[in-house]
Design a protein around this motif. Structure first.
Motif, mmCIF file in Angstrom:
data_model
loop_
_atom_site.group_PDB
_atom_site.id
_atom_site.type_symbol
_atom_site.label_atom_id
_atom_site.label_comp_id
_atom_site.label_asym_id
_atom_site.label_seq_id
_atom_site.Cartn_x
_atom_site.Cartn_y
_atom_site.Cartn_z
ATOM 1 N N THR A 208 0.818 -1.214 0.000
ATOM 2 C CA THR A 208 0.000 0.000 0.000
ATOM 3 C C THR A 208 0.848 1.257 0.000
ATOM 4 O O THR A 208 0.598 2.193 -0.739
ATOM 5 C CB THR A 208 -0.936 0.001 1.241
ATOM 6 O OG1 THR A 208 -1.657 -1.215 1.248
ATOM 7 C CG2 THR A 208 -1.905 1.167 1.201
ATOM 8 N N PHE A 209 1.865 1.273 0.851
ATOM 9 C CA PHE A 209 2.651 2.501 0.997
ATOM 10 C C PHE A 209 3.838 2.577 0.028
ATOM 11 O O PHE A 209 4.253 3.660 -0.332
ATOM 12 C CB PHE A 209 3.210 2.614 2.423
ATOM 13 C CG PHE A 209 2.175 2.971 3.453
ATOM 14 C CD1 PHE A 209 1.602 4.234 3.467
ATOM 15 C CD2 PHE A 209 1.786 2.070 4.430
ATOM 16 C CE1 PHE A 209 0.659 4.578 4.419
ATOM 17 C CE2 PHE A 209 0.849 2.394 5.386
ATOM 18 C CZ PHE A 209 0.289 3.665 5.371
ATOM 19 N N ILE A 212 7.309 3.058 3.618
ATOM 20 C CA ILE A 212 6.487 3.231 4.824
ATOM 21 C C ILE A 212 6.827 4.595 5.432
ATOM 22 O O ILE A 212 7.994 4.843 5.782
ATOM 23 C CB ILE A 212 6.765 2.136 5.878
ATOM 24 C CG1 ILE A 212 6.858 0.750 5.223
ATOM 25 C CG2 ILE A 212 5.738 2.174 6.991
ATOM 26 C CD1 ILE A 212 5.604 0.212 4.647
ATOM 27 N N PRO A 213 5.838 5.484 5.556
ATOM 28 C CA PRO A 213 6.158 6.835 6.044
ATOM 29 C C PRO A 213 6.503 6.839 7.536
ATOM 30 O O PRO A 213 5.999 6.005 8.293
ATOM 31 C CB PRO A 213 4.867 7.615 5.788
ATOM 32 C CG PRO A 213 3.798 6.586 5.733
ATOM 33 C CD PRO A 213 4.419 5.312 5.250
ATOM 34 N N PHE A 216 3.791 6.611 10.217
ATOM 35 C CA PHE A 216 3.230 5.296 10.523
ATOM 36 C C PHE A 216 3.916 4.719 11.763
ATOM 37 O O PHE A 216 3.269 4.189 12.659
ATOM 38 C CB PHE A 216 3.441 4.382 9.308
ATOM 39 C CG PHE A 216 2.891 2.995 9.482
ATOM 40 C CD1 PHE A 216 1.552 2.734 9.248
ATOM 41 C CD2 PHE A 216 3.709 1.949 9.868
ATOM 42 C CE1 PHE A 216 1.042 1.461 9.416
ATOM 43 C CE2 PHE A 216 3.214 0.664 10.041
ATOM 44 C CZ PHE A 216 1.875 0.429 9.806
ATOM 45 N N GLY A 265 9.400 -0.610 1.726
ATOM 46 C CA GLY A 265 8.319 -1.545 2.056
ATOM 47 C C GLY A 265 8.785 -2.983 2.250
ATOM 48 O O GLY A 265 8.485 -3.606 3.278
ATOM 49 N N LEU B 225 -5.948 0.464 5.283
ATOM 50 C CA LEU B 225 -5.092 0.160 4.130
ATOM 51 C C LEU B 225 -5.931 0.059 2.856
ATOM 52 O O LEU B 225 -5.532 0.539 1.793
ATOM 53 C CB LEU B 225 -4.328 -1.150 4.359
ATOM 54 C CG LEU B 225 -3.236 -1.117 5.427
ATOM 55 C CD1 LEU B 225 -2.663 -2.503 5.630
ATOM 56 C CD2 LEU B 225 -2.118 -0.150 5.059
ATOM 57 N N GLN B 228 -6.668 3.516 1.767
ATOM 58 C CA GLN B 228 -5.491 4.143 1.147
ATOM 59 C C GLN B 228 -5.292 3.634 -0.277
ATOM 60 O O GLN B 228 -4.967 4.388 -1.184
ATOM 61 C CB GLN B 228 -4.227 3.779 1.940
ATOM 62 C CG GLN B 228 -4.247 4.282 3.344
ATOM 63 C CD GLN B 228 -3.094 5.230 3.601
ATOM 64 O OE1 GLN B 228 -2.429 5.650 2.666
ATOM 65 N NE2 GLN B 228 -2.893 5.584 4.845
ATOM 66 N N LYS B 232 -5.280 5.687 -3.779
ATOM 67 C CA LYS B 232 -4.130 5.602 -4.680
ATOM 68 C C LYS B 232 -4.577 5.170 -6.082
ATOM 69 O O LYS B 232 -4.139 5.732 -7.089
ATOM 70 C CB LYS B 232 -3.152 4.567 -4.121
ATOM 71 C CG LYS B 232 -1.712 4.823 -4.475
ATOM 72 C CD LYS B 232 -0.845 3.966 -3.607
ATOM 73 C CE LYS B 232 0.358 3.470 -4.310
ATOM 74 N NZ LYS B 232 1.037 2.420 -3.559
#
Lengths: 391, 272
Positions: A208-209, A212-213, A216, A265, B225, B228, B232
């Motif tokens: 998803t990311f 990863i920020p 988080f 990730g 998720l 998100q 996206k």
């Protein structure tokens, strides 16, 4: 605040200048002023040269301080985590692990991972362990002429260090694992419990990311001690507004806490999946580079030390110390410190009691025959000469 | 509620499902389901509960809350008057008994308010059964009945209320009695904070490690998720339709250019 009031009669006649209400108001005014005009603070100020640069990663080699003999200083490579920035090990003069080790006669190197960006989103643990850490060790060998280096791995960097050492024991003189998550089968930290939540899919998070920020991670770390994060630390600050060193230290810590970096990730997912969820390292089943390299902790046979904070709520002490039962080392030492995860590197007491002892431990294990690597030793004088010229 | 009710309809001691169920049993059987038999939306159910609450107490919820606020205001005024008296040095000796009486009265009224807050929450939170269940589940054994859960939830609310205001204020107030100084006040404040902090730590420890919370945490994370991902994908679709590069692609390109510039600059420095 703990100032006794004068007797009532005196209060009526002449309002005392040490009136607690006035004092409190003055502190509030200072806090407001601090928030509006924060002073410029510096971190990571110990002089260093960059001896290796690859992608975002830099390897820093700290300069020998005045008054310390340059020759025969054992090289120590510090491997920090991928969470926030490594200047926590060199936060400020007087509270710097790097500075303390230099002053005790060690030759210090530190890996600065930099800030990963979109180009780093596919990096795996193999890239970090066998790639960046591996090439950093080679650089230290080149720079110093020593075939073996002392490795000090902090937090996730400790896990990397254990993996690297298990795969390349011939390059490591001693290994020190500081607040490093190694045995994940514990319920002493919320993180270990939450990682087993149904629906917690690390790979889905990674997909998803991408990267990863840092927010988080910060949101999870904030939940470890919500009252301190959101209130108590600010209350302490307000009460000690007149204590300049305390305020400056507070600001440095705040800078570090909010100076997070993203994590690739796949690296994150692999670490959570194989570590927190399956505990494969202790089981001897963790593999890197696909399934090509199995990490066997028994291969760690050099002197090994663990450094833990007894109040660490991020990586509980047992998560680090249990590794001693799984390695091949005969010479093992436990350093226990009555502090937390970060206090290990930035508390005044740690610099008085812990780090000098650690430096002595390294020095005692640096004497005697070292496995010399002929090519590395041959290259070393050239590297030193080149550096001297560039200065 | 511990006050006289101006009920327009017959008051029911327990206006619960039991009554509804017995009424349902007495009603003639219907062959086809009607809207009354269909599952009720939480909003409808909630509205009905609020209405029932209003009917039983003889006032609307808004009225109740307004009155509650007024009483709080009165309590505050009473408290601040007492506080002013205590802290005024001239009053310290001769006002002792009077202040003590006011303090006791204030404590009594604060406790009464606490009880009423608990009652009000019990009624008001009833529509949110699922939320309530999820919230209190970690504190209770698996076999807890719905009544246990409801009681625990409302008591928690009351405890928080009294813990945060009544007990804390009382302790601070007592340190303002004649003969006691600011040091006592500061100490009491520190002790209260420590007590609160310890309780909070225990509560979070209990809550954050409970299977119910862990389960809720995992599911919430998973749902966020998905959200998100949807956002996206929306961004990607937009870029495909319009031909504009996506934010991610722009970031990647910018970064690649920056890296390349840095590399060139390093090479040039090396040559020089």
């Amino acid at each position: 605040m703990a100032t006794a009031l004068p007797p009532p009669s005196a209060m009526e006649e002449d309002p005392s200048p040490s009136d607690p209400v006035a004092e409190f108001q003055e502190k509030l005014r200072k806090a407001w002023d601090l928030a509006l005009h924060p002073p410029k603070i510096e971190v990571g100020v110990t002089p260093a040269d960059v001896v290796l640069r690859e992608g975002r990663m830099r390897l820093l080699h700290y300069r020998c301080p005045q008054g310390v003999l340059k020759e025969d200083r054992p090289p120590v490579l510090c491997v920090y985590a991928l969470i926030n920035k490594p200047y926590i090990m060199d936060l400020q003069p007087g509270l710097s692990v790097v500075e303390t080790l230099l002053s005790r006669g060690l030759d210090v190197f530190l890996i600065d991972w930099g800030t990963p960006n979109e180009l780093d989103r596919d990096l795996t643990l193999h890239d970090y362990v066998n790639g960046y850490v591996g090439r950093s060790v080679e650089a230290v060998q080149r720079e110093t002429g020593e075939a073996q280096v002392h490795i000090l791995g902090y937090c996730m960097g400790g896990t990397f260090s254990a993996m690297y050492t298990a795969l390349h024991p011939e390059n490591v003189r001693t290994l020190t694992l500081m607040a490093a998550p190694l045995d994940f089968d514990t319920r002493s930290s919320y993180l270990n419990i939450w990682a087993h939540a149904p629906g917690f899919d690390a790979w889905k998070i990674a997909r998803t990311f991408g990267l990863i920020p840092p927010e988080f991670f910060n949101s999870a770390f904030g939940m470890l001690d919500p009252l301190r994060t959101s209130y108590l630390k600010f209350k302490d600050l307000l009460e000690r507004m007149d204590d300049t060193p305390f305020v400056e230290n507070f600001l440095r810590m705040e800078k570090w806490t909010n100076d997070g970096i993203p994590m690739a990730g796949p690296t994150y997912a692999e670490f959570i999946d194989k570590g927190y969820q399956k505990n494969l390292l202790i089981k001897g089943e963790w593999t890197l580079d696909g399934d090509k390299r199995r990490v066997d902790l028994k291969a760690i046979d050099m002197p090994l030390a663990t450094i833990v904070g007894l109040k660490d709520n991020l990586v509980p002490p047992e998560s680090t110390e249990h590794v001693l039962g799984y390695v091949g080392s005969k010479d093992t030492t436990k350093f226990q410190f009555p502090g937390g995860h970060i206090g290990l590197s930035v508390s005044r007491r740690a610099h008085q009691e812990l780090w000098p002892r650690y430096a002595d431990w390294v020095l005692a294990r640096s004497r005697g025959p070292s496995k010399k690597s002929a090519p590395a030793a041959a290259k070393a004088p050239k590297a030193r000469a080149r550096r001297r010229r560039s200065k | 509620m511990p006050r006289a009710r101006k009920s327009k309809s017959e008051p029911r001691a327990t206006p619960s499902k039991t009554v509804a169920a017995s009424e349902a049993r007495e009603a003639p059987r219907r062959e086809t389901p009607t809207s009354a038999d269909a599952p009720r939306a939480p909003l409808e159910e909630g509205l009905e509960l609020w209405t029932r609450f209003a009917r039983e107490t003889g006032e609307t919820v808004t009225e109740f809350l307004r009155r509650f606020g007024e009483e709080q205001q009165k309590n505050y005024e009473s408290w601040s008057t007492s506080l002013a008296d205590v802290t005024r040095p001239a009053m310290r000796d001769r006002g002792t008994q009077e202040v003590q009486t006011r303090l006791e009265e204030w404590n009594r009224r604060a406790e009464e308010i606490g009880t009423r807050v608990r009652d009000a929450f019990q009624t008001a939170l009833e529509p949110q059964k699922e939320l309530l269940d999820a919230w209190v589940k970690p504190f209770l054994p698996k076999e807890a009945t719905p009544q246990d859960k409801a009681r625990e939830a409302t008591e928690l609310v009351q405890k928080l209320y009294t813990g945060l205001t009544t007990n804390l204020s009382r302790r601070l107030f007592e340190t303002l009695q004649p003969g006691r100084g600011v040091e006592d006040l500061v100490r009491a404040q520190e002790e209260s904070l420590k007590e609160f902090s310890d309780s909070f730590q225990k509560l979070t420890q209990l809550y954050f490690t409970s299977p119910a919370f862990v389960s809720m945490f995992g599911k919430t994370l998973d749902a966020s998720l998905d959200l998100q991902k949807a956002v996206k994908e929306g961004d990607d679709v937009f870029s495909k339709i319009t031909g504009f590069p996506s934010r991610r692609e722009i970031t990647e390109l910018n970064q690649a250019v920056k890296d390349l510039s840095a590399k060139v600059s390093r090479l040039n420095t090396g040559r020089a």
